[in-house]
Write a protein that holds these residues in place. Structure first.
Motif, PDB file in Angstrom:
ATOM      1  N   GLY A   9      -1.672  57.162  93.870  1.00  0.00           N
ATOM      2  CA  GLY A   9      -0.380  57.537  93.298  1.00  0.00           C
ATOM      3  C   GLY A   9      -0.081  56.792  92.009  1.00  0.00           C
ATOM      4  N   GLY A  10       0.772  57.369  91.168  1.00  0.00           N
ATOM      5  CA  GLY A  10       1.158  56.739  89.912  1.00  0.00           C
ATOM      6  C   GLY A  10       2.202  55.651  90.111  1.00  0.00           C
ATOM      7  N   GLY A  11       2.110  54.586  89.315  1.00  0.00           N
ATOM      8  CA  GLY A  11       3.093  53.511  89.387  1.00  0.00           C
ATOM      9  C   GLY A  11       4.424  53.919  88.771  1.00  0.00           C
ATOM     10  N   GLY A  12       5.498  53.361  89.275  1.00  0.00           N
ATOM     11  CA  GLY A  12       6.818  53.664  88.735  1.00  0.00           C
ATOM     12  C   GLY A  12       7.062  53.020  87.385  1.00  0.00           C
ATOM     13  N   GLY A  13       7.931  53.631  86.589  1.00  0.00           N
ATOM     14  CA  GLY A  13       8.315  53.088  85.295  1.00  0.00           C
ATOM     15  C   GLY A  13       9.612  52.313  85.366  1.00  0.00           C
ATOM     16  N   HIS A  14       9.979  51.683  84.244  1.00  0.00           N
ATOM     17  CA  HIS A  14      11.186  50.857  84.188  1.00  0.00           C
ATOM     18  C   HIS A  14      11.938  51.179  82.897  1.00  0.00           C
ATOM     19  CE1 HIS A  14      13.898  47.507  84.621  1.00  0.00           C
ATOM     20  NE2 HIS A  14      13.268  47.090  85.714  1.00  0.00           N
ATOM     21  N   TRP A  15      13.251  51.302  83.018  1.00  0.00           N
ATOM     22  CA  TRP A  15      14.047  51.706  81.869  1.00  0.00           C
ATOM     23  C   TRP A  15      14.102  50.620  80.799  1.00  0.00           C
ATOM     24  CZ3 TRP A  15      20.018  52.939  82.100  1.00  0.00           C
ATOM     25  CH2 TRP A  15      20.421  53.482  80.871  1.00  0.00           C
ATOM     26  N   VAL A  16      14.396  49.397  81.187  1.00  0.00           N
ATOM     27  CA  VAL A  16      14.655  48.384  80.165  1.00  0.00           C
ATOM     28  C   VAL A  16      13.715  47.185  80.216  1.00  0.00           C
ATOM     29  CG1 VAL A  16      17.076  48.993  79.945  1.00  0.00           C
ATOM     30  CG2 VAL A  16      16.404  47.276  81.620  1.00  0.00           C
ATOM     31  N   GLN A  17      13.030  46.973  81.329  1.00  0.00           N
ATOM     32  CA  GLN A  17      12.205  45.778  81.494  1.00  0.00           C
ATOM     33  C   GLN A  17      10.737  46.067  81.182  1.00  0.00           C
ATOM     34  OE1 GLN A  17      13.273  42.752  82.376  1.00  0.00           O
ATOM     35  NE2 GLN A  17      15.382  43.213  82.927  1.00  0.00           N
ATOM     36  N   VAL A  18       9.986  44.982  80.962  1.00  0.00           N
ATOM     37  CA  VAL A  18       8.531  45.090  80.912  1.00  0.00           C
ATOM     38  C   VAL A  18       8.070  44.988  82.363  1.00  0.00           C
ATOM     39  CG1 VAL A  18       6.411  44.180  79.917  1.00  0.00           C
ATOM     40  CG2 VAL A  18       8.566  43.974  78.664  1.00  0.00           C
ATOM     41  N   GLY A  19       8.383  46.022  83.142  1.00  0.00           N
ATOM     42  CA  GLY A  19       8.197  45.931  84.583  1.00  0.00           C
ATOM     43  C   GLY A  19       7.649  47.177  85.215  1.00  0.00           C
ATOM     44  N   GLY A  20       6.949  48.036  84.439  1.00  0.00           N
ATOM     45  CA  GLY A  20       6.290  49.176  85.049  1.00  0.00           C
ATOM     46  C   GLY A  20       5.226  48.701  86.021  1.00  0.00           C
ATOM     47  N   ALA A  21       5.015  49.453  87.110  1.00  0.00           N
ATOM     48  CA  ALA A  21       4.126  49.002  88.180  1.00  0.00           C
ATOM     49  C   ALA A  21       2.748  49.645  88.081  1.00  0.00           C
ATOM     50  CB  ALA A  21       4.754  49.313  89.526  1.00  0.00           C
ATOM     51  N   ALA A  22       1.801  49.074  88.809  1.00  0.00           N
ATOM     52  CA  ALA A  22       0.416  49.549  88.786  1.00  0.00           C
ATOM     53  C   ALA A  22       0.253  50.842  89.577  1.00  0.00           C
ATOM     54  CB  ALA A  22      -0.506  48.479  89.367  1.00  0.00           C
ATOM     55  N   GLY A  23      -0.673  51.674  89.112  1.00  0.00           N
ATOM     56  CA  GLY A  23      -1.058  52.847  89.869  1.00  0.00           C
ATOM     57  C   GLY A  23      -1.981  52.476  91.016  1.00  0.00           C
ATOM     58  N   GLY A  24      -2.038  53.326  92.044  1.00  0.00           N
ATOM     59  CA  GLY A  24      -2.895  53.070  93.183  1.00  0.00           C
ATOM     60  C   GLY A  24      -4.362  53.316  92.870  1.00  0.00           C
ATOM     61  N   ILE A  25      -5.259  52.525  93.480  1.00  0.00           N
ATOM     62  CA  ILE A  25      -6.683  52.741  93.299  1.00  0.00           C
ATOM     63  C   ILE A  25      -7.030  54.174  93.701  1.00  0.00           C
ATOM     64  CG2 ILE A  25      -7.224  51.852  95.608  1.00  0.00           C
ATOM     65  CD1 ILE A  25      -9.832  50.740  94.417  1.00  0.00           C
ATOM     66  N   GLY A  26      -7.881  54.793  92.911  1.00  0.00           N
ATOM     67  CA  GLY A  26      -8.172  56.203  93.104  1.00  0.00           C
ATOM     68  C   GLY A  26      -7.637  57.045  91.970  1.00  0.00           C
ATOM     69  N   GLY A  27      -7.418  56.407  90.812  1.00  0.00           N
ATOM     70  CA  GLY A  27      -7.040  57.161  89.623  1.00  0.00           C
ATOM     71  C   GLY A  27      -5.571  57.232  89.318  1.00  0.00           C
ATOM     72  N   GLY A  28      -4.715  56.500  90.061  1.00  0.00           N
ATOM     73  CA  GLY A  28      -3.291  56.503  89.738  1.00  0.00           C
ATOM     74  C   GLY A  28      -3.012  55.802  88.421  1.00  0.00           C
ATOM     75  N   GLY A  29      -2.173  56.414  87.554  1.00  0.00           N
ATOM     76  CA  GLY A  29      -1.830  55.810  86.274  1.00  0.00           C
ATOM     77  C   GLY A  29      -0.807  54.704  86.423  1.00  0.00           C
ATOM     78  N   ASN A  30      -0.842  53.724  85.545  1.00  0.00           N
ATOM     79  CA  ASN A  30       0.135  52.631  85.559  1.00  0.00           C
ATOM     80  C   ASN A  30       1.459  53.081  84.953  1.00  0.00           C
ATOM     81  OD1 ASN A  30      -1.789  50.862  86.620  1.00  0.00           O
ATOM     82  ND2 ASN A  30      -2.423  50.152  84.597  1.00  0.00           N
ATOM     83  N   GLY A  31       2.552  52.486  85.448  1.00  0.00           N
ATOM     84  CA  GLY A  31       3.841  52.680  84.809  1.00  0.00           C
ATOM     85  C   GLY A  31       3.883  51.997  83.456  1.00  0.00           C
ATOM     86  N   ASN A  32       4.933  52.281  82.692  1.00  0.00           N
ATOM     87  CA  ASN A  32       5.023  51.727  81.337  1.00  0.00           C
ATOM     88  C   ASN A  32       4.923  50.210  81.333  1.00  0.00           C
ATOM     89  OD1 ASN A  32       7.881  52.169  82.462  1.00  0.00           O
ATOM     90  ND2 ASN A  32       8.252  50.674  80.855  1.00  0.00           N
ATOM     91  N   THR A  33       4.245  49.682  80.338  1.00  0.00           N
ATOM     92  CA  THR A  33       4.051  48.233  80.251  1.00  0.00           C
ATOM     93  C   THR A  33       4.966  47.576  79.232  1.00  0.00           C
ATOM     94  OG1 THR A  33       2.240  48.619  78.688  1.00  0.00           O
ATOM     95  CG2 THR A  33       1.656  48.341  80.998  1.00  0.00           C
ATOM     96  N   THR A  34       5.753  48.351  78.526  1.00  0.00           N
ATOM     97  CA  THR A  34       6.773  47.802  77.625  1.00  0.00           C
ATOM     98  C   THR A  34       8.105  48.411  78.017  1.00  0.00           C
ATOM     99  OG1 THR A  34       6.397  49.561  75.990  1.00  0.00           O
ATOM    100  CG2 THR A  34       5.149  47.511  75.725  1.00  0.00           C
ATOM    101  N   GLY A  35       9.158  47.647  77.930  1.00  0.00           N
ATOM    102  CA  GLY A  35      10.460  48.123  78.346  1.00  0.00           C
ATOM    103  C   GLY A  35      10.799  49.482  77.752  1.00  0.00           C
TER     104      GLY A  35
END
Length: 318
Positions: free
Chosen positions: A215-241
């Protein structure tokens, strides 16, 4: 043998042709992953007759008994499209099909205050200021193929989103004001070796295993806090706020990682894949196979593995 009887000069003759032969065929059918909004996209549904487990913690299914000389349908589902933040949800991935096996596309991720969409695995919910927003459900028909997306929790104006569900686990709920929820993990299905999976560009290799449908990681509106995607091809959430999410890996059914909100751009889910394993004495023709496919595997090279990564059409065993 089969054929029709004809009469020639008073004598019966039978036109003979080769009878169809039954072949035991193992399969892995993964649908396209869901696109994201702020919430991570859900992984594409995963069904298999190989190893012991398929998506959603269900036992693997029986291999198929197929016949030579018969055409069988194959369709590879693309990943769902992501959206620009501002109230819309990501799109569901597209179904993948082999013969009677239907895998359902992953659910799209939710935007702020919106639930994730249901799918093979459910999309992660968007964030909220207060309260909770539900993740998308995993479908149960024709069979369970994955897990639900995580729930979005309220943390004042930070609004982190949840992860999309994976074939192997539920998407993670939002953690705290600074961290979104991670995507649910996929599962390892070693119907093809790690070496040949790398050649064909399918799944995500980790150690001696090949994982699909994270599964894909969740994003974050204002923080540098996007989460990692799950192993198996899930994309990471945003890495910049408030930044963009990351696409799910192609040919894996991975869900897309969530973006921030409003000005950010979310990501696309990874396309699905169909992989077939059958005795090496037979040949498959029809729909174009992936690079290097078919592969020969097994201790005595007794199996072939055909990999299909795009398009739709038919195949025939001979």
């Amino acid at each position: 043998t089969t054929g029709k009887t004809e009469v020639f000069n008073g004598t019966e003759w039978r036109n003979l042709k080769e009878a169809p032969v039954a072949i035991a065929v193992d399969y892995l059918v993964v649908a396209g992953g869901g696109g994201s909004s702020q919430g991570g996209g859900g992984a594409g549904g995963l069904r298999t007759s190989y190893d012991t487990t398929q998506g959603g913690g269900q036992p693997s299914e029986s291999s198929l008994s197929l016949a030579t000389g018969t055409t069988y349908n194959v369709e590879i589902g693309p990943g769902g499209a992501g959206v620009v933040g501002g109230g819309s949800k990501g799109s569901n991935g597209t179904n993948s099909i082999f013969d009677t096996i239907l895998s359902i596309g992953g659910g799209g991720g939710g935007e702020i205050t919106n639930t994730g969409l249901s799918g093979g695995s459910g999309g992660g919910a968007g964030g909220v200021t207060t309260g909770t927003v539900a993740g998308g459900a995993a479908v149960t028909s024709p069979v369970v193929q994955g897990y639900a997306g995580g729930n979005g929790g309220g943390f004042n104006n930070n609004q982190p989103a949840a992860g999309g569900g994976g074939a192997g686990a539920i998407g993670q709920n939002t953690v705290n004001a600074s961290l979104a929820g991670a995507g649910g993990i996929g599962i390892a299905v070693n119907i093809i070796s790690t070496t040949n999976a790398t050649t064909a560009s399918v799944g995500q290799v980790s150690g001696s295993d090949v994982y699909y449908a994270g599964g894909g990681g969740g994003g974050h509106w204002v923080q540098v806090g996007g989460a990692a995607g799950g192993i198996g091809g899930g994309g990471n959430g945003n890495t910049t706020g408030g930044g963009n999410g990351f696409n799910g890996s192609p040919n894996s059914g991975g869900g897309a990682g969530g973006g921030g909100a409003y000005a950010s751009v979310a990501a696309n889910g990874g396309s699905g894949v169909v992989i077939l394993r059958y005795p090496s004495t037979y040949t498959v023709s029809g729909l174009t196979e992936a690079t290097g496919s078919p592969f020969t595997e097994g201790a005595s090279n007794e199996f072939k593995v055909s990999v299909f990564t795009s398009g739709s059409g038919t195949i025939t065993f001979s």
